[in-house]
Motif scaffolding. Structure first.
Motif, PDB file in Angstrom:
ATOM      1  N   TRP A  83     -10.375  -1.898  -0.654  1.00 25.18           N
ATOM      2  CA  TRP A  83     -11.235  -0.444   0.381  1.00 25.18           C
ATOM      3  C   TRP A  83      -9.802   0.108   1.101  1.00 25.18           C
ATOM      4  CZ3 TRP A  83     -10.545   1.617   4.678  1.00 25.18           C
ATOM      5  CH2 TRP A  83     -11.999   1.725   5.182  1.00 25.18           C
ATOM      6  N   VAL A  84      -8.582  -0.141   1.356  1.00 27.33           N
ATOM      7  CA  VAL A  84      -7.695   0.549   1.741  1.00 27.33           C
ATOM      8  C   VAL A  84      -6.982   1.131   0.422  1.00 27.33           C
ATOM      9  CG1 VAL A  84      -6.815  -0.975   3.807  1.00 27.33           C
ATOM     10  CG2 VAL A  84      -5.792  -1.106   1.386  1.00 27.33           C
ATOM     11  N   HIS A  85      -6.900  -0.024  -0.490  1.00 37.75           N
ATOM     12  CA  HIS A  85      -6.318   1.354  -1.854  1.00 37.75           C
ATOM     13  C   HIS A  85      -7.589   2.894  -2.563  1.00 37.75           C
ATOM     14  CE1 HIS A  85      -3.900  -2.518  -2.141  1.00 37.75           C
ATOM     15  NE2 HIS A  85      -3.366  -1.008  -2.643  1.00 37.75           N
ATOM     16  N   ILE A  86      -8.455   1.853  -1.791  1.00 40.10           N
ATOM     17  CA  ILE A  86      -9.123   3.468  -2.211  1.00 40.10           C
ATOM     18  C   ILE A  86      -9.150   4.054  -1.357  1.00 40.10           C
ATOM     19  CG2 ILE A  86     -11.907   4.229  -2.416  1.00 40.10           C
ATOM     20  CD1 ILE A  86     -11.725   1.369  -3.978  1.00 40.10           C
ATOM     21  N   VAL A  87      -9.796   3.733   0.221  1.00 41.05           N
ATOM     22  CA  VAL A  87      -9.262   5.779   0.910  1.00 41.05           C
ATOM     23  C   VAL A  87      -7.923   5.790   0.920  1.00 41.05           C
ATOM     24  CG1 VAL A  87      -8.562   5.348   3.298  1.00 41.05           C
ATOM     25  CG2 VAL A  87     -11.162   3.890   2.489  1.00 41.05           C
ATOM     26  N   ILE A 139      -3.666   5.605 -12.782  1.00 49.83           N
ATOM     27  CA  ILE A 139      -3.984   3.781 -12.682  1.00 49.83           C
ATOM     28  C   ILE A 139      -2.445   3.312 -13.457  1.00 49.83           C
ATOM     29  CG2 ILE A 139      -4.957   2.701 -15.279  1.00 49.83           C
ATOM     30  CD1 ILE A 139      -6.774   5.130 -15.671  1.00 49.83           C
ATOM     31  N   LEU A 140      -2.078   3.583 -13.533  1.00 48.40           N
ATOM     32  CA  LEU A 140      -0.130   3.218 -13.442  1.00 48.40           C
ATOM     33  C   LEU A 140       0.268   2.959 -11.727  1.00 48.40           C
ATOM     34  CD1 LEU A 140       2.221   2.215 -15.044  1.00 48.40           C
ATOM     35  CD2 LEU A 140       3.372   4.458 -14.178  1.00 48.40           C
ATOM     36  N   ALA A 141      -0.051   3.142 -10.442  1.00 46.64           N
ATOM     37  CA  ALA A 141       0.022   2.331  -9.795  1.00 46.64           C
ATOM     38  C   ALA A 141      -0.952   0.903  -8.912  1.00 46.64           C
ATOM     39  CB  ALA A 141      -0.319   3.946  -8.201  1.00 46.64           C
ATOM     40  N   TRP A 142      -2.004   1.989  -9.371  1.00 49.02           N
ATOM     41  CA  TRP A 142      -3.236   0.587  -9.403  1.00 49.02           C
ATOM     42  C   TRP A 142      -2.672  -0.845 -10.154  1.00 49.02           C
ATOM     43  CZ3 TRP A 142      -7.217  -0.486  -6.723  1.00 49.02           C
ATOM     44  CH2 TRP A 142      -7.599   0.435  -5.972  1.00 49.02           C
ATOM     45  N   THR A 143      -2.215  -0.420 -11.346  1.00 47.84           N
ATOM     46  CA  THR A 143      -1.413  -1.500 -11.734  1.00 47.84           C
ATOM     47  C   THR A 143      -0.029  -2.020 -11.658  1.00 47.84           C
ATOM     48  OG1 THR A 143      -2.448  -0.812 -14.644  1.00 47.84           O
ATOM     49  CG2 THR A 143      -0.579  -2.127 -14.485  1.00 47.84           C
ATOM     50  N   LEU A 144       0.878  -1.218 -10.851  1.00 45.34           N
ATOM     51  CA  LEU A 144       1.948  -1.859 -10.542  1.00 45.34           C
ATOM     52  C   LEU A 144       1.467  -2.797  -9.048  1.00 45.34           C
ATOM     53  CD1 LEU A 144       3.972   0.976 -11.017  1.00 45.34           C
ATOM     54  CD2 LEU A 144       4.235  -0.999 -12.270  1.00 45.34           C
ATOM     55  N   SER A 145       0.235  -2.337  -8.104  1.00 43.51           N
ATOM     56  CA  SER A 145      -0.632  -2.760  -7.435  1.00 43.51           C
ATOM     57  C   SER A 145      -0.773  -4.837  -7.232  1.00 43.51           C
ATOM     58  CB  SER A 145      -0.812  -2.084  -6.314  1.00 43.51           C
ATOM     59  OG  SER A 145       0.278  -1.004  -5.508  1.00 43.51           O
ATOM     60  N   GLY A 146      -1.340  -4.739  -9.241  1.00 44.61           N
ATOM     61  CA  GLY A 146      -1.086  -5.873  -9.017  1.00 44.61           C
ATOM     62  C   GLY A 146      -2.536  -5.895  -9.588  1.00 44.61           C
ATOM     63  N   GLN A 175      -1.072   3.995   6.985  1.00 50.20           N
ATOM     64  CA  GLN A 175      -0.992   3.267   8.457  1.00 50.20           C
ATOM     65  C   GLN A 175      -2.336   4.654   8.477  1.00 50.20           C
ATOM     66  OE1 GLN A 175       0.991   1.896  10.274  1.00 50.20           O
ATOM     67  NE2 GLN A 175      -1.667   2.049  11.600  1.00 50.20           N
ATOM     68  N   ASP A 176      -2.770   5.403   8.293  1.00 56.32           N
ATOM     69  CA  ASP A 176      -4.169   5.969   8.697  1.00 56.32           C
ATOM     70  C   ASP A 176      -5.016   4.789   8.100  1.00 56.32           C
ATOM     71  OD1 ASP A 176      -2.962   8.034  10.274  1.00 56.32           O
ATOM     72  OD2 ASP A 176      -3.411   9.673   8.132  1.00 56.32           O
ATOM     73  N   ALA A 177      -4.564   4.997   6.391  1.00 51.15           N
ATOM     74  CA  ALA A 177      -5.578   4.305   5.861  1.00 51.15           C
ATOM     75  C   ALA A 177      -6.719   2.380   6.301  1.00 51.15           C
ATOM     76  CB  ALA A 177      -5.137   3.624   4.297  1.00 51.15           C
ATOM     77  N   MET A 178      -4.695   1.966   6.727  1.00 57.62           N
ATOM     78  CA  MET A 178      -4.706   1.259   7.372  1.00 57.62           C
ATOM     79  C   MET A 178      -5.878   1.406   8.881  1.00 57.62           C
ATOM     80  SD  MET A 178      -4.339  -1.714   6.534  1.00 57.62           S
ATOM     81  CE  MET A 178      -2.745  -3.143   5.737  1.00 57.62           C
ATOM     82  N   LEU A 222       0.772  -1.188  -0.168  1.00 54.17           N
ATOM     83  CA  LEU A 222      -0.003  -0.396   0.174  1.00 54.17           C
ATOM     84  C   LEU A 222       1.167   1.427  -0.445  1.00 54.17           C
ATOM     85  CD1 LEU A 222      -3.231   1.057  -0.066  1.00 54.17           C
ATOM     86  CD2 LEU A 222      -2.663   0.874   2.973  1.00 54.17           C
ATOM     87  N   THR A 223       1.951   1.317   0.797  1.00 54.20           N
ATOM     88  CA  THR A 223       2.828   2.466   0.395  1.00 54.20           C
ATOM     89  C   THR A 223       3.884   2.971  -0.526  1.00 54.20           C
ATOM     90  OG1 THR A 223       3.318   1.823   2.975  1.00 54.20           O
ATOM     91  CG2 THR A 223       5.132   3.345   1.800  1.00 54.20           C
ATOM     92  N   GLY A 224       3.728   1.656  -0.885  1.00 51.24           N
ATOM     93  CA  GLY A 224       4.295   1.585  -2.928  1.00 51.24           C
ATOM     94  C   GLY A 224       3.616   2.350  -3.606  1.00 51.24           C
TER      95      GLY A 224
END
Length: 192
Positions: free
Chosen positions: A86-90, A146-153, A67-70, A48-50
């Motif tokens: 959910w944590v990615h969106i938040v 969108i690139l960040a979401w893609t890199l997160s799998g 950390q806040d999202a978690m 999530l940090t990445g």
């Protein structure tokens, strides 16, 4: 002499026993939830940090937002159907709010070390070594997102669902982002 039937629900010892049993069950359930969330946290926090760094956040900002999202996820843990998304969106929304906030926050000292950022003084060096991150910061926000979401799998369909876009729009933005990054890299190689 009046004797109580042990099966009598109004019997005080039976009531106490039931209350103790219920308290014990709730305690076991809380421990199970905590263990489940703890495993999710350990598996997700670094990614999530990445993800936030890929959005353009600095390492200290990304670590704070993650950390806040978690923390928010833990508070709503029982209600979350897709905690990872959910944590990615938040976190993504929190970063957007932070990035668009024009107030400056002067800092006298480097932030204190944390488990995500053991040596805060080296964060800038780490970011500089990752040239692609610097190049990605030049992309328009939607492409970087969108690139960040893609890199997160996440797949384009999953990203489209989370960002309320069409899969075609996600694929088009991803294609533009990749093409632009390739051009930036090619220009950098020509300058050297």
């Amino acid at each position: 002499m009046n004797q109580h039937d042990p099966a009598d629900p109004l019997d005080p010892p039976a009531i106490a026993s039931t209350a103790d049993h219920t308290l014990e069950e709730r305690s076991r359930a809380r421990l199970a939830v905590d263990a489940q969330f703890s495993a999710f946290y350990r598996k997700t926090i670094k990614r999530l940090t990445g993800f936030l760094i890929n959005h353009g956040a600095s390492l200290p900002v990304a670590a704070d937002i993650a950390q806040d999202a978690m923390t928010k996820a833990y508070q709503r843990w029982g209600d979350l159907r897709e905690p990872q998304a959910w944590v990615h969106i938040v976190a993504s929304r929190a970063y957007i709010r932070k990035a668009t906030d024009l107030r400056e926050e002067p800092v006298d000292q480097v932030p204190e070390p944390t488990s995500l950022l053991p040596r805060p003084d080296t964060a800038a060096d780490w970011e500089a070594r990752h040239d692609t991150l610097q190049l990605a910061k030049k992309l328009p926000y939607r492409q970087r997102q969108i690139l960040a979401w893609t890199l997160s799998g996440y797949t384009p369909s999953e990203i489209a669902q989370q960002l309320e876009l069409t899969p075609e729009a996600v694929r088009a933005s991803l294609k533009k982002a990749r093409r632009t990054l390739a051009e930036y890299i090619r220009q950098g190689e020509e300058e050297q």
